[in-house]
Design an enzyme around this catalytic site. Structure first.
Site, short mmCIF file in Angstrom:
data_model
loop_
_atom_site.label_atom_id
_atom_site.label_comp_id
_atom_site.label_asym_id
_atom_site.label_seq_id
_atom_site.Cartn_x
_atom_site.Cartn_y
_atom_site.Cartn_z
N CYS A 1 -1.89 -0.45 7.39
CA CYS A 1 -1.02 0.86 7.20
C CYS A 1 -0.96 1.46 8.41
O CYS A 1 -0.05 1.80 9.04
CB CYS A 1 -1.54 1.72 5.95
N HIS B 1 0.97 -1.51 -0.05
CA HIS B 1 0.08 -0.11 0.18
C HIS B 1 0.96 1.28 0.06
O HIS B 1 2.17 1.11 0.37
CB HIS B 1 -0.97 -0.02 1.32
N GLU C 1 1.32 3.91 1.82
CA GLU C 1 2.07 4.18 3.19
C GLU C 1 3.06 3.40 3.75
O GLU C 1 3.91 3.60 3.93
CB GLU C 1 0.96 4.37 4.23
N CYS D 1 -5.59 2.30 6.15
CA CYS D 1 -6.29 1.22 6.37
C CYS D 1 -5.81 0.42 7.48
O CYS D 1 -4.59 0.97 8.06
CB CYS D 1 -6.29 -0.02 5.23
#
Ligand code: GUN
Length: 147
Positions: free
Chosen positions: A82, A49, A51, A79
């Site tokens: 993350c 992801h 991040e 999320c």
């Protein structure tokens, strides 16, 4: 801190992946310094992801950094995966554009746990989350889910 300046850079990063426009930058608080950047690359690795990519970039290029002095800007609310990585890193300030409920409204699959909630459950770390930075511009990145 110039929140819009940093979020604009996160948006630029997000646009590098038009399908999954999750972009993030890691910043030294109180400076104009962008230390690390990331864009979602989950098609190559499902854990990548935006991040996480930015945190990995930071760890690789600044191995001795004091994480507590850093802030992370991300086009969308982190999320749970993350947000957990952010807590384990010890980054204390997070700024995001689009919220998880908005992503869900736009049709994105998201785990239905807010970043604040993940933060509350980490007794060992404190995180301050601020949403709605350049929200309309960030929302425009996500209006259509992939596929
Ligand atoms: N915040 C965030 N949410 C996601 N949901 C799916 N991918 C991502 C991502 O890269 N970042």
């Amino acid at each position: 801190m110039d929140h819009e300046f940093f979020m604009r850079r996160a948006i630029e990063m997000g646009k590098k992946n038009p399908k999954f426009a999750f972009g993030a930058v890691v910043v030294e608080r109180g400076t104009q310094h962008i230390l690390a950047e990331g864009v979602n690359n989950a098609s190559a690795n499902p854990t990548h992801h935006g991040e996480i990519v930015a945190i990995n970039d930071c760890a690789t290029n600044h191995p001795k950094i004091d994480w507590s002095g850093l802030a992370l800007y991300t086009t969308a609310e982190p999320c749970p995966m993350c947000q957990s990585a952010i807590l384990w890193a010890g980054i204390g300030n997070v700024y995001y554009g689009t919220s998880i409920p908005t992503l869900q409204r736009f049709g994105w699959n998201q785990i239905d746990i807010r970043a604040e909630e993940v933060g509350r459950r980490a007794g060992f770390a404190k995180v301050s989350l601020t949403g709605g930075i350049l929200e309309a511009d960030c929302d425009d990145l996500f209006r259509r889910p992939p596929g």
